[in-house]
Design a protein around this motif. Structure first.
Motif, mmCIF file in Angstrom:
data_model
loop_
_atom_site.group_PDB
_atom_site.id
_atom_site.type_symbol
_atom_site.label_atom_id
_atom_site.label_comp_id
_atom_site.label_asym_id
_atom_site.label_seq_id
_atom_site.Cartn_x
_atom_site.Cartn_y
_atom_site.Cartn_z
ATOM 1 N N SER A 128 18.596 61.256 65.012
ATOM 2 C CA SER A 128 17.134 60.798 64.655
ATOM 3 C C SER A 128 17.013 59.612 63.576
ATOM 4 O O SER A 128 18.312 59.186 62.870
ATOM 5 C CB SER A 128 17.225 61.633 63.754
ATOM 6 O OG SER A 128 18.052 62.406 62.466
ATOM 7 N N ARG A 129 16.320 59.614 63.100
ATOM 8 C CA ARG A 129 15.477 58.527 61.682
ATOM 9 C C ARG A 129 16.766 58.027 60.583
ATOM 10 O O ARG A 129 17.089 57.737 60.521
ATOM 11 C CB ARG A 129 14.379 58.502 60.817
ATOM 12 C CG ARG A 129 13.269 57.865 62.100
ATOM 13 C CD ARG A 129 11.505 58.610 61.834
ATOM 14 N NE ARG A 129 11.715 57.592 60.560
ATOM 15 C CZ ARG A 129 10.782 57.955 59.518
ATOM 16 N NH1 ARG A 129 9.085 58.604 59.887
ATOM 17 N NH2 ARG A 129 10.273 57.550 58.301
ATOM 18 N N GLU A 130 17.178 59.555 60.267
ATOM 19 C CA GLU A 130 17.689 59.366 58.338
ATOM 20 C C GLU A 130 19.027 58.717 59.254
ATOM 21 O O GLU A 130 19.831 58.122 58.649
ATOM 22 C CB GLU A 130 17.618 60.685 57.910
ATOM 23 C CG GLU A 130 16.861 60.904 57.421
ATOM 24 C CD GLU A 130 16.453 59.825 56.538
ATOM 25 O OE1 GLU A 130 17.281 59.497 55.938
ATOM 26 O OE2 GLU A 130 15.154 59.021 56.314
ATOM 27 N N PRO A 131 20.028 59.717 60.329
ATOM 28 C CA PRO A 131 21.784 59.309 60.840
ATOM 29 C C PRO A 131 20.960 57.400 60.871
ATOM 30 O O PRO A 131 22.267 56.692 60.539
ATOM 31 C CB PRO A 131 21.932 60.131 62.022
ATOM 32 C CG PRO A 131 21.193 61.424 62.116
ATOM 33 C CD PRO A 131 20.083 60.658 61.051
ATOM 34 N N ARG A 133 19.183 55.347 59.848
ATOM 35 C CA ARG A 133 19.268 54.581 58.970
ATOM 36 C C ARG A 133 20.309 54.142 57.805
ATOM 37 O O ARG A 133 20.787 53.170 57.167
ATOM 38 C CB ARG A 133 18.201 55.521 57.592
ATOM 39 C CG ARG A 133 17.869 54.370 56.068
ATOM 40 C CD ARG A 133 16.694 55.167 55.702
ATOM 41 N NE ARG A 133 15.843 54.134 54.765
ATOM 42 C CZ ARG A 133 16.560 53.942 53.981
ATOM 43 N NH1 ARG A 133 17.866 54.162 53.214
ATOM 44 N NH2 ARG A 133 15.877 53.106 52.317
ATOM 45 N N ALA A 134 21.457 55.265 57.762
ATOM 46 C CA ALA A 134 22.904 55.939 57.188
ATOM 47 C C ALA A 134 23.429 54.264 57.566
ATOM 48 O O ALA A 134 24.486 54.046 56.798
ATOM 49 C CB ALA A 134 23.463 56.751 57.370
ATOM 50 N N ARG A 137 22.612 50.844 57.287
ATOM 51 C CA ARG A 137 22.469 51.192 55.445
ATOM 52 C C ARG A 137 24.276 50.270 55.308
ATOM 53 O O ARG A 137 24.520 49.466 54.496
ATOM 54 C CB ARG A 137 22.086 52.056 54.798
ATOM 55 C CG ARG A 137 22.874 51.888 53.029
ATOM 56 C CD ARG A 137 22.814 53.388 52.013
ATOM 57 N NE ARG A 137 23.388 53.174 50.932
ATOM 58 C CZ ARG A 137 21.973 52.989 49.859
ATOM 59 N NH1 ARG A 137 20.924 52.773 50.220
ATOM 60 N NH2 ARG A 137 22.160 52.456 48.780
ATOM 61 N N LEU A 159 16.099 47.618 54.957
ATOM 62 C CA LEU A 159 15.762 49.243 54.356
ATOM 63 C C LEU A 159 14.167 49.919 54.294
ATOM 64 O O LEU A 159 14.156 50.620 55.826
ATOM 65 C CB LEU A 159 16.767 50.474 53.782
ATOM 66 C CG LEU A 159 18.238 50.008 54.241
ATOM 67 C CD1 LEU A 159 18.912 50.704 53.056
ATOM 68 C CD2 LEU A 159 18.398 51.271 55.570
ATOM 69 N N TYR A 162 12.789 48.609 57.952
ATOM 70 C CA TYR A 162 13.176 49.669 58.575
ATOM 71 C C TYR A 162 12.047 50.925 58.840
ATOM 72 O O TYR A 162 11.505 51.211 59.698
ATOM 73 C CB TYR A 162 14.395 50.260 58.345
ATOM 74 C CG TYR A 162 15.316 51.201 59.511
ATOM 75 C CD1 TYR A 162 15.575 51.283 61.126
ATOM 76 C CD2 TYR A 162 15.174 53.057 59.225
ATOM 77 C CE1 TYR A 162 15.572 52.542 61.813
ATOM 78 C CE2 TYR A 162 15.323 54.027 59.558
ATOM 79 C CZ TYR A 162 15.533 53.744 60.598
ATOM 80 O OH TYR A 162 16.363 54.825 61.907
ATOM 81 N N ASP A 163 12.158 51.615 57.808
ATOM 82 C CA ASP A 163 11.306 52.697 57.298
ATOM 83 C C ASP A 163 9.355 52.442 57.830
ATOM 84 O O ASP A 163 9.245 53.805 58.435
ATOM 85 C CB ASP A 163 11.003 53.300 55.650
ATOM 86 C CG ASP A 163 13.032 53.686 54.926
ATOM 87 O OD1 ASP A 163 13.607 53.909 56.346
ATOM 88 O OD2 ASP A 163 12.918 53.455 53.920
#
Length: 196
Positions: A128-131, A133-134, A137, A159, A162-163
């Motif tokens: 999903s998006r958050e992992p 994004r991590a 980063r 970042l 990306y968001d």
């Protein structure tokens, strides 16, 4: 400039200035048309490439922008190796793309993170998006040729890009992520491309 009439423009531009020029044209058209929508297609091809091929790629890119909901820019990069990639972005993102290209070129930001991101894409598409994004980063934090302040600014720019890119909800996350990775590769190519 090759042609400009009505709502159509065709121009041959140096790769380093092409996205900035496309964005300026978009701004000009929107002003002239009282905030109308603008779809643009941009094909980056080697100067020795057949002109018919280049024009065909630009037309296909424009069609991709229109099919993506209009008011977008489709960027197609045709490498000499035969690898061609297209990504669609909104006009606000075009400004970020220009900024990232400038940082790759001016600050000599390493693009190893882009290749690692591309390598990890098959795995990341299942998350999903958050992992993702991590992980992005983490990869950005490993850039070793920038000062802390420059690294922080560059990381935050990427970042944020990306968001915004993956938040557009008209496509599945995996497609949005693939498009984002293509844009990152395109930024590196535009900054350093030439015969690559």
């Amino acid at each position: 400039l090759v042609y400009s009439g009505g709502d159509d423009t065709l121009a041959l531009l140096p790769a380093a200035a092409a996205v900035s020029c496309a964005r300026a044209l978009s701004d000009g058209y929107r002003t002239a048309m009282n905030d109308g929508t603008v779809s643009g297609g941009l094909a980056v091809v080697h100067y020795k490439e057949d002109l018919r091929f280049a024009l065909d790629q630009a037309r296909k890119a424009e069609k991709a922008a229109k099919n993506a909901g209009r008011n977008c820019l489709a960027l197609t990069v045709c490498r000499r190796s035969g690898e061609h990639a297209t990504a669609v972005l909104d006009w606000g993102e075009a400004g970020t793309l220009v900024e990232v290209v400038a940082r790759f070129a001016g600050q000599k930001v390493s693009d190893r993170w882009v290749y690692k991101l591309r390598e990890l894409l098959p795995t990341l598409e299942g998350l999903s998006r958050e992992p993702v994004r991590a992980e992005l980063r983490r990869l950005l934090n490993r850039i070793d040729n920038l000062s802390h302040g420059d690294l922080t600014a560059f990381r935050d720019t990427v970042l944020g890009w990306y968001d915004r890119h993956v938040a557009r909800g008209e496509r599945p996350f995996a497609a949005a992520l693939g498009s984002f990775v293509t844009l990152c590769q395109s930024a590196s190519f535009l900054a350093r491309g030439r015969d690559r």
